[in-house]
Motif scaffolding. Structure first.
Motif, mmCIF file in Angstrom:
data_model
loop_
_atom_site.group_PDB
_atom_site.id
_atom_site.type_symbol
_atom_site.label_atom_id
_atom_site.label_comp_id
_atom_site.label_asym_id
_atom_site.label_seq_id
_atom_site.Cartn_x
_atom_site.Cartn_y
_atom_site.Cartn_z
ATOM 1 N N PRO A 1 -2.242 -10.956 4.787
ATOM 2 C CA PRO A 1 -2.077 -10.073 3.629
ATOM 3 C C PRO A 1 -2.429 -8.626 3.941
ATOM 4 N N ILE A 2 -3.286 -8.418 4.937
ATOM 5 C CA ILE A 2 -3.666 -7.047 5.268
ATOM 6 C C ILE A 2 -2.499 -6.325 5.945
ATOM 7 N N LEU A 3 -1.653 -7.080 6.644
ATOM 8 C CA LEU A 3 -0.458 -6.454 7.232
ATOM 9 C C LEU A 3 0.384 -5.810 6.143
ATOM 10 N N PHE A 4 0.514 -6.518 5.002
ATOM 11 C CA PHE A 4 1.267 -5.909 3.902
ATOM 12 C C PHE A 4 0.641 -4.592 3.496
ATOM 13 N N GLN A 5 -0.692 -4.587 3.381
ATOM 14 C CA GLN A 5 -1.362 -3.363 2.945
ATOM 15 C C GLN A 5 -1.080 -2.221 3.915
ATOM 16 N N HIS A 6 -1.122 -2.502 5.213
ATOM 17 C CA HIS A 6 -0.834 -1.439 6.196
ATOM 18 C C HIS A 6 0.581 -0.917 6.031
ATOM 19 N N LEU A 7 1.549 -1.850 5.933
ATOM 20 C CA LEU A 7 2.948 -1.427 5.812
ATOM 21 C C LEU A 7 3.155 -0.658 4.520
ATOM 22 N N PHE A 8 2.560 -1.157 3.420
ATOM 23 C CA PHE A 8 2.745 -0.506 2.130
ATOM 24 C C PHE A 8 2.162 0.896 2.120
ATOM 25 N N TRP A 9 0.916 1.029 2.594
ATOM 26 C CA TRP A 9 0.262 2.330 2.503
ATOM 27 C C TRP A 9 0.789 3.319 3.542
ATOM 28 N N PHE A 10 1.410 2.807 4.603
ATOM 29 C CA PHE A 10 1.989 3.733 5.574
ATOM 30 C C PHE A 10 2.996 4.657 4.888
ATOM 31 N N TYR A 11 3.749 4.140 3.909
ATOM 32 C CA TYR A 11 4.614 5.005 3.104
ATOM 33 C C TYR A 11 3.849 5.597 1.935
ATOM 34 N N SER A 12 3.069 4.755 1.239
ATOM 35 C CA SER A 12 2.598 5.170 -0.072
ATOM 36 C C SER A 12 1.551 6.254 -0.007
ATOM 37 N N HIS A 13 0.893 6.402 1.170
ATOM 38 C CA HIS A 13 0.059 7.578 1.210
ATOM 39 C C HIS A 13 0.904 8.848 1.378
ATOM 40 N N PRO A 14 1.752 8.921 2.422
ATOM 41 C CA PRO A 14 2.637 10.107 2.470
ATOM 42 C C PRO A 14 3.399 10.326 1.175
#
Lengths: 316, 542, 225
Positions: free
Chosen positions: B243-256
């Motif tokens: 589940p943490i992989l999802f968080q990395h992928l999601f926030w890689f866009y959602s922070h920028p």
């Protein structure tokens, strides 16, 4: 009961004052710069307001000042560096519990908290702890990601499925404090909360010993060890013995060396073929679906209780 | 000569050149496409705003005043998804960016006008799917779609919503692509990079983020849909998923993505502050480069959303340091804008009021970001109302006020009409007051420990929640007023004239509204931007 | 202006410049930059999938190798050759467009379409259909019973998703090539004006490069030849 309008939660852990002091520093810096900008804007907007509709643009416009640019780049860099190092220091120091921490086990599930003390005492949606003693929570989830947050202790950690996370704190004040689930977990998320009861060590001991059936987690684990037949291999040399195992490095068949901690024990029970110990055949069946998270913790407690015994491969 | 004898032929411009519905729905004129977006995103803003109103009303009571927790969970999910993906991300780029970029560059249109129209249709397709999902019952994943909750434990309309957002994301990608090519290849003769308006620099940096970041969130959402559709375990721990992989992928866009939401506003503020203080911008190069720096560093900080998620402390320390670094270029901008005001000739029309409000509120929002970047403090305030307050200071006090500043500044150019000055100032002030009343108490609530996404809460948090709801009521009223007077101005507003602000910039050299092809002749640029100092000298010499 | 207005005239004699551009060079440079940027977005799109793949391969190396052995590397290698061949024909098509040779352009476009179609046929009819019959499709029909079945399933998830997204891009490419073939037949490309062919060439080569990464990472794990 009338009380002052609180701006801060109570400080009830050894960590809380440190976090609050850092918070005050950031607040001082923020108030300073906010006030500076607000006042400058206010002042300039009034002093340099346009006085007539056809007023010409101002003469002698200053549009560049490298020393000023450097100053207002470097000073913020210094300030954020202070914030970073100060915060990192607290964060790193607080990341590992002291070695003598009392362990308490937390299982989160939609939408309640099961908590178990090593002596076998269980509670639901409440956590009793003694004051002045470091407490380490080892936590796992049975479904989605949760989070165990105690505002008065200034600490939280996500609680994950299929893995252990931990947080630790040392309470400094007797009383009761909220704890909240702090990672959105579905319908009952805002109801998944309870109280941490910090008691004097004597009261805690009384509470701990009351209403308990008499079996500690380790003793329950030993029962399971026999009940599930672990002894047939691990007690006869067919599988690695548990004496002196917990906390030691283990060499695996694929050449890696891992630490025999809670995560290792759990993976060995639920997915044994992922970590075969060097020199042993890969014959252990998986107990996934048969053993609950609570039982895994009890088995782990049992194995931990054998950590100081000498290793031998004979029957126990 | 009486007026009836002098027949004045009405001027033809981009709005009245053709009134047919096909001329709007099949337009390739970037200015008309901007209008299409303006109407769409205003509709989505209303949906997100209604969700917010219901949330804040519900929070008047600790036990929840209006709705059950299941419904509340859908409300905050709807609010986040609609406001971020369907309002804020497109807002300035798709409306003001589309309208202004060719004008500011002296071009006739963007590089790929038909692609531009396609972007709008893709946006509407995605937005319609999300709206359908909403009407069919909504989704309660939160805008962050964390797994395994969203993949395995919810039976709401996750797939439809995720697919809708996936589709809408391609609209951003195509718009970003269009803008980068336009800025590179379609500048008027003499318009070198350092003669570009700072709005263009901001839009360029934003477009880079669209291009590099959006595809990653697209895949993240697609994987969620695949997991739900085929019952596979990409993020399911029981099947080996992480589940943490999802968080990395999601926030890689959602922070920028949050920089996508703030950079265009910063570009608007640069334009408004200089024009309405009739002063050349202070530190042009520093502001231009700071936009690029924010875009680049912004891609390196995503882990600051995951300090307590089970990420290693070393990763946490790296992300914390980089998050501190990304604050510096923003601080540089705030100081440069303030210095621009120094010895200026400042007028208080609505654009300037919004711009001044932006500078103050963005300062507070940005400074509170430092608390969150500081690991030891974030451990306490992560996922509480502190972060809710922080991002609303930036998104509403910053981005939306920047959007309002831009709409008010360029409305005369876009519509050819003036809006009522008095009402516009009143609305700006109402919004400023309502905003602070809504969100400042939330900083306190957060530090006190009130978690976010809570439908019900312990009673000691009630007072601050009531104050916040009171503010939200005022804020909501504040937003309704401009809706009314802008609509009014289209029919009844006074003609604006080519350059009511007496501002520099190529867009002000053409008519209001512009003709379809913007300029009679391609302008040739020979001077630095924001030449108010030259105007001052010319007047002095004259 | 109304989008239905034709931007390109028939017959290859005059190169037409779209009205937002000043000259042919600007139009060509804009198209080129636009396509490169689009390819950058595609790198990020596939990149997210490669990231997920890398994470899980690191965690479950043995299971990923076992999963890879379930695939037919010979067919995969043949398909790789087919796709590289289609890139060759595409490059030749671009060259034909650049030298104004209409019939040759059409022939090479058609060849590219045929080779691309062959790739897709092999992938869908020969690989995926058999994978379904052999119970290798997680979620639909998965009967693997070896050790770490769930991790092998993870590998196959990524196999189907990554080759599926790749195949989708190829299908879109086939569609675009159909349009380009018709336009070429109608004489809409000339030595001076053939942006579409060049830009599509870039796209097609990119799809090929993605496959060149996918093939070893999916088919050749733990291979010993």
């Amino acid at each position: 009961m009338p009380h002052a309008f609180p701006l801060f939660p109570q400080q009830a852990s050894t960590l809380a004052p440190a976090v609050d002091h850092l918070f005050y520093f950031l607040t001082a810096v923020s108030v300073f710069f906010s006030a500076l900008i607000f006042l400058l804007i206010f002042y300039f907007a009034i002093k340099y307001r346009r006085r007539s509709k056809d007023e010409a643009p101002p003469k002698n416009q200053v549009i560049n000042n490298i020393p000023l640019e450097v100053t207002w780049t470097v000073i913020p860099m210094i300030l954020v560096a202070i914030m970073y190092f100060w915060g990192a220091d607290i964060f790193v120091r607080n990341s590992q519990p002291p070695p003598n921490a009392t362990e308490i086990f937390v299982i989160g599930k939609q939408w309640m908290w099961h908590i178990e003390h090593t002596n076998g005492k269980r509670e639901i949606n409440s956590l009793h702890i003694p004051e002045g003693v470091p407490i380490k929570l080892t936590m796992t989830s049975q479904d989605v990601i949760h989070d165990f947050f105690v505002p008065a202790f200034r600490v939280k950690k996500d609680v994950l499925p299929d893995r252990y996370t931990s947080e630790w704190f040392q309470a400094t004040k007797v009383g009761k404090y909220h704890f909240f689930c702090n990672q959105y977990c579905g319908m009952g998320h805002s109801l998944m909360r309870g109280w941490v009861y910090v008691m004097t060590p004597e009261d805690y001991q009384k509470w701990l010993n009351s209403g308990v059936s008499g079996t500690t987690m380790a003793e329950q684990g030993e029962t399971l060890y026999h009940q599930y037949g672990c002894i047939t291999c691990h007690g006869t040399g067919k599988g690695p013995a548990f004496q002196g195992l917990f906390g030691r490095p283990v060499k695996l068949a694929d050449g890696q060396t891992v630490l025999a901690n809670e995560a290792y024990i759990r993976a060995s029970i639920l997915d044994p073929s992922s970590q075969i110990v060097n020199g042993y055949p890969a014959i252990m069946p998986t107990f996934k679906g048969q053993v609950s998270e609570e039982q895994v913790l009890q088995l782990t407690a049992y194995i931990k209780s054998l950590a100081s015994k000498e290793r031998n491969t004979g029957t126990p | 000569m009486s007026s009836s004898e002098v027949a004045i032929k009405p001027r033809v411009h981009y709005l009245n050149v053709d009134y047919g519905i096909k001329s709007w729905l099949l337009t390739t004129d970037h200015k008309r496409i901007a209008w299409l977006y303006l109407i769409s995103i205003t509709f989505f803003f209303a949906i997100g705003g209604v969700a917010a109103s219901l949330m804040r009303l519900n929070l008047l009571e600790p036990q929840g005043l209006l709705v059950e927790p299941e419904t509340y969970n859908k409300l905050f999910s709807t609010h986040g998804i609609v406001m971020i993906f369907l309002f804020l991300v497109p807002s300035i780029p798709a409306v003001l960016g589309n309208f202004l970029i060719p004008l500011m560059l002296g071009a006739r249109d963007v590089a790929f006008p038909r692609l531009n129209l396609l972007s709008w249709y893709v946006f509407m397709a995605g937005g319609s799917l999300v709206t359908y999902a909403l009407i069919a019952g909504g989704v309660d994943t939160g805008w962050t779609f964390y797994t395994p909750l969203s993949t395995m434990y919810l039976n709401t309309h996750v797939m439809a919503t995720a697919t809708g957002v996936f589709i809408a994301g391609f609209s951003s990608i195509l718009t970003g692509l269009n803008f980068v090519v336009t800025i590179h290849k379609m500048r008027a003769p003499g318009l070198t990079w350092f003669r570009l308006p700072l709005f263009i620099w901001a839009m360029y940096a934003t477009s880079i983020i669209f291009i590099i970041g959006t595809p990653v969130v697209a895949i993240s959402l697609a994987l969620i849909v695949i997991e739900r559709l085929f019952h596979v375990g990409i993020f399911d721990p029981a099947l080996g998923g992480d589940p943490i992989l999802f968080q990395h992928l999601f926030w890689f866009y959602s922070h920028p993505a949050v920089y996508v939401m703030i950079l265009p506003s910063m570009g608007v503020i640069s334009e408004v502050v200089t024009a309405l203080s009739r002063k050349k911008i202070f530190g042009y190069h520093f502001i231009a480069f700071s936009s690029i720096a924010i875009a680049v560093i912004g891609f390196l900080v995503w882990g600051h959303h995951m300090f307590v998620s089970g990420q290693s402390i070393y990763a946490g320390l790296v992300f914390s340091a980089l998050s501190m670094a990304v604050a510096i270029p923003s601080a540089v901008k705030v100081f440069n804008w303030t210095a621009t005001l120094y010895k200026g000739s400042i007028s208080y029309e609505a654009p300037m009021l919004y711009a001044l409000g932006f500078i103050g509120l963005f300062t507070i929002g940005g400074l509170t970001g430092l608390y969150l970047a500081t690991t030891a403090i974030d451990q306490h305030v992560h996922a509480t109302y502190f972060i809710v307050a922080h991002f609303h200071y930036i998104m509403v006090g910053g981005a939306i006020m920047g959007y309002m500043a831009g709409i008010h500044f360029w409305w005369p150019k876009i519509s050819g009409k003036l809006y009522p000055d008095g009402w516009s100032r009143v609305a700006a002030i109402i919004i400023f007051v309502g905003f602070n009343l809504t969100f400042f108490p939330q900083f306190i609530l957060g530090y006190l420990g009130m978690p976010r996404r809570y439908a019900v809460y312990p009673p000691e948090f009630q007072t601050l929640n009531v104050v916040s709801t009171a503010g939200a009521t005022i804020l909501g009223l504040g937003y309704i007023i401009p809706l009314i007077y802008f609509a009014w101005s289209i029919r009844y507003g006074a003609p604006a004239g080519d350059n009511p602000w007496k501002a520099t910039g190529l867009e002000w050299t053409t008519s209001s509204p512009p003709t379809t092809h913007n300029f009679e002749e391609t302008p040739v640029v020979t001077e630095e931007p924001y030449g108010y100092d030259r105007i001052a000298e010319e007047i002095q010499v004259a | 202006m109304i989008a239905s207005r034709r931007k390109y005239k028939l017959h290859n004699s005059q190169a037409v410049i779209a009205e937002q551009f000043d000259d042919r060079t600007q139009q060509h440079e804009a198209a080129s930059l636009g396509m490169w940027i689009f390819l950058a977005t595609e790198v990020m799109f596939f990149g997210a999938l490669f990231t997920g793949y890398t994470v899980y391969r690191n965690l479950y190396t043995t299971a990923f190798e076992a999963g890879s052995h379930l695939l037919n590397a010979r067919i995969g290698a043949f398909n790789t050759a087919v796709l590289i061949g289609s890139s060759l024909t595409m490059a030749l098509a671009v060259h034909a467009a650049q030298t104004g040779m209409r019939k040759r352009l059409m022939a090479f476009l058609a060849s590219t379409m045929v080779l691309g179609g062959l790739f897709l046929y092999i992938k869908f009819a020969l690989e995926w259909v058999h994978d379904y019959r052999d119970g290798m499709i997680p979620g639909l029909h998965f009967t693997y019973s070896g050790p770490h079945a769930s991790h092998v399933a993870m590998f196959l998830c990524f196999y189907f998703i990554m080759t599926g997204v790749h195949a989708l891009h190829m299908i879109v490419g086939e569609g675009v090539m159909t349009v380009l073939l018709i336009m070429a037949w109608r004489g809409e490309f000339s030595r001076e004006s053939h942006n579409h062919i060049e830009m599509f060439g870039l796209y097609w080569h990119f799809i090929d490069i993605i496959w060149i990464f996918l093939f070893p990472l999916l088919y050749l794990l733990g291979a010993h030849y």
